[in-house]
Motif scaffolding. Structure first.
Motif, mmCIF file in Angstrom:
data_model
loop_
_atom_site.group_PDB
_atom_site.id
_atom_site.type_symbol
_atom_site.label_atom_id
_atom_site.label_comp_id
_atom_site.label_asym_id
_atom_site.label_seq_id
_atom_site.Cartn_x
_atom_site.Cartn_y
_atom_site.Cartn_z
ATOM 1 N N THR A 7 0.848 -1.206 0.000
ATOM 2 C CA THR A 7 0.000 0.000 0.000
ATOM 3 C C THR A 7 0.875 1.244 0.000
ATOM 4 N N VAL A 8 1.214 1.736 1.167
ATOM 5 C CA VAL A 8 1.891 3.042 1.245
ATOM 6 C C VAL A 8 3.279 3.049 0.615
ATOM 7 N N ASP A 26 3.134 2.562 -3.483
ATOM 8 C CA ASP A 26 2.755 3.793 -4.186
ATOM 9 C C ASP A 26 3.972 4.546 -4.721
ATOM 10 N N ARG A 27 5.135 4.329 -4.118
ATOM 11 C CA ARG A 27 6.342 5.056 -4.522
ATOM 12 C C ARG A 27 7.027 4.424 -5.734
ATOM 13 N N ASN A 54 -1.774 0.552 -11.333
ATOM 14 C CA ASN A 54 -2.421 1.130 -10.153
ATOM 15 C C ASN A 54 -3.713 0.384 -9.834
#
Length: 537
Positions: free
Chosen positions: A354-355, A358-359, A366
């Motif tokens: 998840t977090v 995203d990078r 996506n």
């Protein structure tokens, strides 16, 4: 209580073991573990291991790093480290966490607020090298001397000079594995400096630039996962055989006949578990299947290489390894055409996909991602399951909050809504929620089993979790009551399992651990038999 300070000069140059651990100085635990003779001990390394491996930080080794024997080896070690240091502060090379790392290097006020929040520092009785700012201050001085313009000159006149020696690098390597990256330090910092991130970025230098990594994370972890499909070594063929066996086991346990939807295109959900669950705690993925089948959810599992294992150990030590695994997970979800990925009970899989993903995720991959905790909460709130929480009345349940799900992602209340719906005897740990403490197995510690590192984990990094659990149950601490520690994370369960073995808690306290979904299924009125089997795993 505070131990003698360890100067950076000693850290860099002093020969021999820098810190000697004295268990009598660690913070005492509550009954029935209030006598030091009842506690796990930290066994010293054998003489042969001490001669072979660099262990001069505190007598513990996670790396099993052979001591360099020649001046050439020492010189090469220093050159590679300094090269990695330069890349750590280059935007093209460090494309994940450059900005927060830079801000932490530039703006730490050295107020030591983070030290009071660090479980390892506190439980050790205040051993100086375990302060969150200690390793950060070393990196900060190296950054200012070797990366910033005019650094060597200003380092000398400011008194912040530091010598780069092979011994300092070896100790810093080990010191980066005395932090669980629980990020309580970052949460409590008044200006947002992130000393947990510093730990992780240091590990990156050792892995990505120097080719040195803790074996269970790298060779037996992410490398094995990419080669065979899972960090457990379970191949796709073995996985499918295991799935068939577990389907039969569900029928035996509760009388429900079903087939896991496998590689189903167009499903609403791709569910990804930590593959360790299928081997160590099969009752967990089985419980997921029971819930999703009864709730009528459109979902699928994948049998494709890597995609049946939500583990991504790169999140703890190596951006390249991390990206390879994360992109594979996302590509399989895209290929199947699912609406979203749902992550099973694994905290670091939550964080990775998840977090952090995203990078590194290109736009075409996506795919929406969701925690299973919120999905389960919604299933219960919508009344899709027949529940009677009195079926769990024999258990006194407390909740361990996994750091990566709670502190990092803010998933705090959904799991509590679930527990209130399926359990009458629920009691909170203190502190809890975003202030809760790590299980002690975070950042790879739970799977690092070599030499005396597990002893250090049981005695120190997991100690505060043991304290929390004991404090929670002090009024019923004896074996007369069944006490269930709900830990909705595979990694946390592994650490708690090993901690309970070390402390012999099942026999002494009648205490077990388990996931969240097991309690849900145990409360379902569809089945006559109890789902939870009260026996030691």
């Amino acid at each position: 209580m505070s131990n003698k300070k360890t100067s950076l000069k000693d850290f860099s140059q002093k020969e021999g073991q820098l810190v000697n651990l004295d268990a009598s100085k660690f913070l005492p635990l509550p009954p029935p573990y209030d006598k030091i003779e009842d506690l796990p001990t930290i066994k010293p390394l054998s003489e042969s291991a001490q001669e072979k491996y660099e262990c001069d930080l505190d007598g513990i080794t996670a790396f099993k790093f052979p001591r360099p024997e020649t001046d050439e080896e020492k010189k090469e070690m220093i050159e590679k480290f300094l090269s990695g240091l330069q890349k750590l502060f280059d935007r093209e090379d460090n494309w994940t966490f450059m900005q927060p790392l830079f801000l932490t290097m530039e703006y730490c006020a050295k107020c030591q607020t983070c030290s009071a929040a660090c479980p390892v520092y506190k439980e050790s009785g205040g051993i100086d090298i375990y302060r969150p700012t200690y390793r950060s201050d070393i990196l900060r001085r190296l950054y200012k001397k070797y990366v910033k313009g005019g650094g060597k000159f200003f380092s000398k006149i400011s008194g912040n000079d530091i010598d780069v020696t092979w011994r300092m690098i070896a100790r810093l390597m080990e010191l980066s594995y005395r932090c669980t990256i629980c990020r309580r330090c970052a949460q409590t910092c008044p200006i947002g400096a992130d000393n947990g991130l510093v730990t992780r970025e240091l590990r990156k230098i050792f892995s990505q630039e120097m080719g040195i990594a803790v074996e269970p994370l790298h060779k037996k972890g992410s490398v094995l996962q990419l080669q065979s499909g899972s960090s457990t070594g379970m191949t796709p063929a073995a996985y499918l055989d295991n799935i068939e066996f577990l389907e039969e086991e569900v029928e035996e346990r509760v009388g429900m006949k079903f087939n896991w939807p496998m590689d189903k295109e167009g499903a609403d959900i791709l569910l990804i578990h930590n593959a360790g669950e299928f081997l160590a705690w099969p009752e967990n993925p089985e419980a997921f299947a029971i819930i999703l089948e009864k709730a009528g959810i459109s979902y699928t599992l994948s049998s494709e290489l890597v995609a049946y294992d939500g583990v991504n150990y790169g999140v703890w030590y190596d951006d390249v390894q991390f990206a390879k695994v994360a992109l594979k997970h996302l590509a399989v979800a895209k290929k199947l055409g699912v609406k979203k990925i749902v992550l099973g009970e694994c905290g670091h899989a939550h964080k990775a996909l998840t977090v952090i993903a995203d990078r590194v995720m290109p736009g075409e991959l996506n795919v929406p991602r969701e925690s299973s905790v919120t999905l389960l909460r919604d299933i219960i709130k919508e009344g899709r399951l027949n529940l009677d929480k009195s079926r769990n009345d024999e258990y006194h349940v407390t909740l361990h909050d996994p750091c990566n799900m709670v502190r990092l992602m803010g998933i705090v209340e959904p799991q509590r809504e679930i527990l209130r719906a399926v359990v009458n005897n629920f009691r909170e740990m203190e502190p809890h929620g975003v202030h809760n403490y790590c299980c002690g197995g975070g950042s790879g510690f739970a799977i690092t089993q070599d030499l005396n590192f597990p002893d250090w984990r049981h005695a120190l990094s997991s100690r505060i979790k043991m304290r929390q659990i004991l404090d929670t149950y002090q009024d019923i601490i004896g074996p007369e009551h069944k006490k269930y520690v709900c830990a909705p994370c595979s990694n946390c369960k592994g650490a708690i399992r090993d901690m309970f073995v070390a402390y012999n808690t099942f026999e002494r306290c009648n205490m077990l651990y388990g996931g969240l979904v097991e309690l849900i299924v145990n409360a379902m009125t569809d089945f006559d038999k109890e789902y939870i089997e009260w026996e030691w795993h």
